[in-house]
Design an enzyme around this catalytic site. Structure first.
Site, PDB file in Angstrom:
ATOM      1  N   GLN A   1      27.802 -28.065  14.486  1.00  0.00           N
ATOM      2  CA  GLN A   1      27.485 -26.702  14.082  1.00  0.00           C
ATOM      3  C   GLN A   1      28.663 -25.738  14.246  1.00  0.00           C
ATOM      4  OE1 GLN A   1      24.293 -26.336  17.130  1.00  0.00           O
ATOM      5  NE2 GLN A   1      24.997 -24.219  17.324  1.00  0.00           N
TER       6      GLN A   1
ATOM      7  N   ARG B   1      28.986 -16.734  25.274  1.00  0.00           N
ATOM      8  CA  ARG B   1      30.350 -16.351  24.877  1.00  0.00           C
ATOM      9  C   ARG B   1      30.831 -15.087  25.596  1.00  0.00           C
ATOM     10  NH1 ARG B   1      28.563 -18.651  19.900  1.00  0.00           N
ATOM     11  NH2 ARG B   1      30.027 -20.237  19.152  1.00  0.00           N
TER      12      ARG B   1
ATOM     13  N   GLN C   1      18.782 -18.220  12.750  1.00  0.00           N
ATOM     14  CA  GLN C   1      18.599 -19.589  13.243  1.00  0.00           C
ATOM     15  C   GLN C   1      17.109 -19.910  13.423  1.00  0.00           C
ATOM     16  OE1 GLN C   1      21.103 -21.675  16.311  1.00  0.00           O
ATOM     17  NE2 GLN C   1      19.468 -21.027  17.671  1.00  0.00           N
TER      18      GLN C   1
ATOM     19  N   HIS D   1      18.555 -17.501  28.383  1.00  0.00           N
ATOM     20  CA  HIS D   1      18.050 -18.873  28.325  1.00  0.00           C
ATOM     21  C   HIS D   1      16.856 -19.042  29.275  1.00  0.00           C
ATOM     22  CE1 HIS D   1      22.447 -19.672  27.250  1.00  0.00           C
ATOM     23  NE2 HIS D   1      21.815 -20.184  26.225  1.00  0.00           N
TER      24      HIS D   1
ATOM     25  N   HIS E   1      22.362 -18.344  30.933  1.00  0.00           N
ATOM     26  CA  HIS E   1      22.201 -16.993  31.476  1.00  0.00           C
ATOM     27  C   HIS E   1      20.707 -16.663  31.467  1.00  0.00           C
ATOM     28  CE1 HIS E   1      21.746 -16.020  27.272  1.00  0.00           C
ATOM     29  NE2 HIS E   1      22.955 -16.484  27.007  1.00  0.00           N
TER      30      HIS E   1
ATOM     31  N   SER F   1      24.930 -13.574  26.179  1.00  0.00           N
ATOM     32  CA  SER F   1      25.448 -14.682  25.381  1.00  0.00           C
ATOM     33  C   SER F   1      26.397 -15.494  26.250  1.00  0.00           C
ATOM     34  CB  SER F   1      26.209 -14.126  24.173  1.00  0.00           C
ATOM     35  OG  SER F   1      27.006 -15.142  23.592  1.00  0.00           O
TER      36      SER F   1
ATOM     37  N   GLY G   1      15.534 -18.026  20.850  1.00  0.00           N
ATOM     38  CA  GLY G   1      15.768 -16.599  21.057  1.00  0.00           C
ATOM     39  C   GLY G   1      15.989 -15.884  19.730  1.00  0.00           C
TER      40      GLY G   1
ATOM     41  N   MET H   1      23.000 -24.818  24.452  1.00  0.00           N
ATOM     42  CA  MET H   1      24.349 -25.392  24.539  1.00  0.00           C
ATOM     43  C   MET H   1      24.952 -25.130  25.920  1.00  0.00           C
ATOM     44  SD  MET H   1      25.975 -25.166  20.774  1.00  0.00           S
ATOM     45  CE  MET H   1      26.476 -23.458  20.825  1.00  0.00           C
ATOM     46  N   GLY H   2      24.104 -24.742  26.867  1.00  0.00           N
ATOM     47  CA  GLY H   2      24.580 -24.574  28.243  1.00  0.00           C
ATOM     48  C   GLY H   2      25.295 -23.265  28.492  1.00  0.00           C
TER      49      GLY H   2
HETATM   50  P1  AMP Z   1      22.686 -21.280  22.842  1.00  0.00           P
HETATM   51  O1  AMP Z   1      22.883 -21.950  24.153  1.00  0.00           O
HETATM   52  O2  AMP Z   1      23.574 -20.110  22.610  1.00  0.00           O
HETATM   53  O3  AMP Z   1      22.630 -22.247  21.690  1.00  0.00           O
HETATM   54  O4  AMP Z   1      21.231 -20.645  22.914  1.00  0.00           O
HETATM   55  C1  AMP Z   1      20.103 -21.437  23.218  1.00  0.00           C
HETATM   56  C2  AMP Z   1      18.875 -20.607  22.956  1.00  0.00           C
HETATM   57  O5  AMP Z   1      18.893 -19.454  23.782  1.00  0.00           O
HETATM   58  C3  AMP Z   1      18.785 -20.116  21.504  1.00  0.00           C
HETATM   59  O6  AMP Z   1      17.445 -20.205  21.056  1.00  0.00           O
HETATM   60  C4  AMP Z   1      19.239 -18.699  21.613  1.00  0.00           C
HETATM   61  O7  AMP Z   1      18.712 -17.857  20.610  1.00  0.00           O
HETATM   62  C5  AMP Z   1      18.668 -18.324  22.978  1.00  0.00           C
HETATM   63  N1  AMP Z   1      19.366 -17.143  23.506  1.00  0.00           N
HETATM   64  C6  AMP Z   1      20.703 -16.951  23.572  1.00  0.00           C
HETATM   65  N2  AMP Z   1      20.979 -15.718  24.038  1.00  0.00           N
HETATM   66  C7  AMP Z   1      19.777 -15.117  24.260  1.00  0.00           C
HETATM   67  C8  AMP Z   1      19.387 -13.831  24.731  1.00  0.00           C
HETATM   68  N3  AMP Z   1      20.281 -12.896  25.054  1.00  0.00           N
HETATM   69  N4  AMP Z   1      18.070 -13.562  24.841  1.00  0.00           N
HETATM   70  C9  AMP Z   1      17.134 -14.507  24.498  1.00  0.00           C
HETATM   71  N5  AMP Z   1      17.442 -15.730  24.042  1.00  0.00           N
HETATM   72  C10 AMP Z   1      18.747 -16.028  23.918  1.00  0.00           C
END
Ligand code: AMP
Length: 284
Positions: A65, A191, A157, A41, A38, A189, A151, A34-35
């Site tokens: 979601q 967030r 998830q 990702h 960090h 994260s 992740g 979702m961009g």
């Molecule tokens: P999101 O952008 O938050 O939807 O995350 C996209 C992907 O990155 C998902 O598969 C998350 O589980 C993964 N992700 C987010 N934070 C981390 C992290 N700290 N370490 C590894 N993977 C992550």
């Protein structure tokens, strides 16, 4: 390494680019995000590049979601910065569609994940995993990757996505990757960038209390571990616990206690100010 990353916002253009790749027998790795990217990702991009010939990353803040509208509105968006990071990491293709491209007819998909969609995140964020499954299915059908990388920070998830792939027989391998953390232990994260300076300091307590609670869980049991977490969080008025649970790491069945003969995992969700954070820790 790709010298130049290609960026597509239209499905047909993305597919026109990917079909010859597939026909040439090259494998496609997919990293949906979702961009507000960090290094967590980027670690998924790196893993995809290790395992696949071509890496496609998507950035899409999926409205279906989000059960909390203000969470969706405040979700950080920085596509230009993200694109630079991805290109530097050697990502081959960035797919950056808008909402109409993904949901042209506004249809609502409904999935049945049974128990997995009743506990933990599902219980506290009604409809969340239905939205996740909807968008992941849509992206899987568009990108048709050989492997997709997720992740384990979002542990439940990953299990939902594995269940989805089994249900719809897409033949995509789901690769679960380790949690990347900041130097002070906080799970990375998108967030985290929304936390104030004081909240960011408080957030660093989360991995520390998880670690201490793990020791308590293994010696004194789950109730004592949870009591410790509740007490720690109560000491900080801007923190609020959603849940702390100990589960079987393979099935996510909630366990009465951490047991030595099973792979167990502790999971937490809490608010720091208005920002909801999650984390998890393997116990044995
Ligand atoms: P999101 O952008 O938050 O939807 O995350 C996209 C992907 O990155 C998902 O598969 C998350 O589980 C993964 N992700 C987010 N934070 C981390 C992290 N700290 N370490 C590894 N993977 C992550």
């Amino acid at each position: 390494m790709a010298l130049l990353m290609l960026i597509f916002s239209k499905i047909d253009e993305l597919q026109a680019h990917l079909s010859p790749t597939r026909l040439q027998g090259e494998s496609i790795g997919f990293v949906p995000t979702m961009g507000a990217l960090h290094q967590g990702h980027i670690s998924l991009i790196n893993e995809s590049r290790r395992q696949c010939d071509q890496t496609v990353c998507s950035i899409f803040v999926n409205p279906t979601q989000f059960n909390d509208k203000s969470d969706l509105e405040r979700y950080p968006r920085m596509p230009e910065k993200d694109a630079l990071l991805l290109e530097k990491a050697g990502c081959d293709v960035l797919f950056l569609p808008d909402v109409n491209e993904i949901y042209p007819d506004n249809e609502k998909a409904v999935f049945d994940f049974g128990y997995l969609n009743e506990i933990l995140e599902a219980e506290h964020r009604p409809g969340h995993f239905n939205g996740v499954a909807q968008v992941v299915k849509r992206f899987f059908e568009i990108v048709q990757p050989n492997k997709a990388f997720f992740g384990s920070k979002d542990y439940q998830q990953v299990m939902i996505v594995k269940a989805l792939v089994e249900q719809i027989h897409l033949g995509i391998e789901i690769v679960s990757c380790p949690i990347l953390r900041e130097v002070d232990g906080l799970a990375m994260s998108s967030r985290n960038s929304l936390l104030s300076a004081e909240e960011r300091i408080l957030a660093a307590l989360i991995p520390k209390m998880m670690q201490k609670a793990k020791e308590i869980a293994l010696t004194k049991g789950k109730n004592e571990a949870r009591a410790f977490i509740v007490k720690e969080i109560a000491a900080h008025p801007s923190m609020k616990l959603d849940y702390y649970e100990i589960c079987d790491a393979n099935t996510l069945q909630i366990l009465p206690n951490a047991t030595a003969n099973k792979n167990t995992l502790s999971l937490i969700a809490l608010f720091v100010g208005k920002i909801r954070l999650i984390d998890n820790l393997i116990l044995n």
